[in-house]
Design a protein around this motif. Structure first.
Motif, short mmCIF file in Angstrom:
data_model
loop_
_atom_site.label_atom_id
_atom_site.label_comp_id
_atom_site.label_asym_id
_atom_site.label_seq_id
_atom_site.Cartn_x
_atom_site.Cartn_y
_atom_site.Cartn_z
N LYS A 275 -10.63 3.72 -2.21
CA LYS A 275 -9.40 4.13 -1.19
C LYS A 275 -8.00 3.72 -1.60
O LYS A 275 -7.21 4.36 -1.14
CB LYS A 275 -9.75 3.49 0.15
N GLN A 276 -8.04 2.79 -2.75
CA GLN A 276 -6.45 2.30 -2.89
C GLN A 276 -5.99 2.95 -3.95
O GLN A 276 -5.04 2.93 -4.79
CB GLN A 276 -6.52 0.83 -3.26
N ALA A 277 -6.96 4.02 -4.55
CA ALA A 277 -6.67 5.01 -5.79
C ALA A 277 -5.31 5.69 -5.69
O ALA A 277 -5.43 6.44 -4.58
CB ALA A 277 -7.75 5.50 -6.43
N ILE A 278 -4.49 5.65 -6.56
CA ILE A 278 -3.48 6.61 -6.08
C ILE A 278 -3.39 7.64 -7.38
O ILE A 278 -3.32 7.12 -8.56
CB ILE A 278 -1.91 5.87 -6.19
N PHE A 279 -3.21 9.00 -7.28
CA PHE A 279 -3.40 9.85 -8.44
C PHE A 279 -1.99 10.80 -8.43
O PHE A 279 -2.16 11.75 -7.47
CB PHE A 279 -4.68 10.70 -8.67
N SER A 280 -1.20 10.50 -8.93
CA SER A 280 0.07 11.13 -8.76
C SER A 280 0.12 12.82 -9.16
O SER A 280 -0.78 13.05 -9.86
CB SER A 280 1.05 10.54 -9.93
N ARG A 281 1.09 13.57 -8.64
CA ARG A 281 1.04 15.07 -8.87
C ARG A 281 1.19 15.23 -10.27
O ARG A 281 0.60 15.95 -11.00
CB ARG A 281 1.98 15.58 -7.86
#
Length: 322
Positions: A275-281
């Motif tokens: 849930k902490q994963a951030i996948f930038s545009r």
């Protein structure tokens, strides 16, 4: 060792804080290494007593061709590349400091190194936890049986379908790296998924041994078990590298596809599980661009996912947070 001594095999062992394992690793090499084998240990900025153990262990084998390099911590790929840059062997083996060779390695491999037409020798591994009696998985990396001359790209298909790209499960002709400008991507995880396929694509002769020649240690905190934010960008890097390979040689698209698909599935799995994963545009667009050359290889549902990739991945993230 004189400067003109011809080495058959250079074993490169990167070491970072491996005090618990490095002696067992070295004891699987040093007693068996002949005069035409060199061992290159790259101590990659260890902060524990790894270096003391390396020195103490090596002192028991003063006649062996042993090179110890101490450098500031730069990561596994940089340590491997450092070893490659100074290796004098015709062939290269990559052994991680927490793994060790099966005794059969020394009865199977050395005689094959006299056949200089072989580019890669592939073999299997046993993954164990704590003790070698506790085998977690038998890892089948070898897809060929004996000597296989590669005259068609289609012959490589079984290896690429299996996707077992562990660097330590092969012995490589050094010229594969040098002549083709192939090295491990520094500062990246999953370095094997882009480097080893590139080496296979350049191979003209592969020898397969359907035996486990290495003990691979299972860690609960390994990179495949623990998520890091950089995992996503590093996997995008792998997809981009494979995409670039397919553009250089369009006939490799179908061969490379299973590895590309695995990367895509791995990214989706990480986004769902963490849930902490951030996948930038920006990274999403890079991934989409990397996947596009392979889009016709995907089944229809995956094609749609790729065509609407930012929307699709953001939907995964939204659903994940509910």
């Amino acid at each position: 060792m004189s400067a003109d001594t011809l080495m058959k095999l250079s074993i490169i062992i990167p070491c970072y804080n491996a005090a618990d394992f490095i002696e067992e690793c070295l004891e699987s090499v040093l007693p068996y290494a002949n005069s035409d084998v060199e061992i290159i240990i790259v101590n990659d900025g260890s902060t524990d007593n790894s270096n003391e153990i390396i020195i103490k262990t090596s002192q028991r084998y003063p006649e062996k061709n042993l090179i110890v390099i101490n450098q500031e911590n730069a990561g596994l790929s940089a340590a491997r590349n450092k070893g490659l840059s100074i290796a004098s062997g015709e062939y290269i083996s990559l052994l991680d400091s927490d793994d060790f060779y099966h005794q059969d390695f020394w009865s199977e491999i050395p005689s094959l190194l006299n056949d200089s037409t072989i580019d890669i020798i592939e073999f299997n591994a046993d993954q164990f936890e704590s003790e070698i009696s506790n085998i977690v998985e038998h890892i089948d990396c070898a897809v060929f049986a004996g000597k296989e001359r590669i005259v068609s790209i289609e012959q490589l298909k079984p290896a690429f379908q299996r996707c077992k790209w562990y660097p330590w499960a092969r012995v490589y002709k050094k010229s594969l790296f040098i002549d083709n400008g192939i090295e491990f991507p520094e500062g990246r995880l999953y370095e094997d998924m882009s480097t080893v396929p590139a080496l296979y694509l350049k191979s003209k002769c592969i020898f397969g041994i359907n035996k486990s020649l290495i003990w691979y240690r299972f860690h609960k905190k390994s990179i495949t078990q623990t998520f890091r934010q950089n995992d996503l960008s590093d996997l995008v890097y792998v997809a981009t590298t494979l995409s670039d390979l397919s553009k250089e040689r369009p006939e490799t698209k179908a061969i490379l596809f299973p590895t590309v698909q695995r990367v895509f599935n791995f990214i989706k799995y990480m986004l769902i599980k963490n849930k902490q994963a951030i996948f930038s545009r920006q990274e999403q667009r890079k991934l989409q661009k990397a996947l596009m050359p392979f889009i016709n290889e995907f089944r229809i549902s995956r094609k749609i996912q790729i065509l609407i990739l930012p929307f699709y991945l953001n939907t995964i993230v939204r659903l994940r947070k509910k």
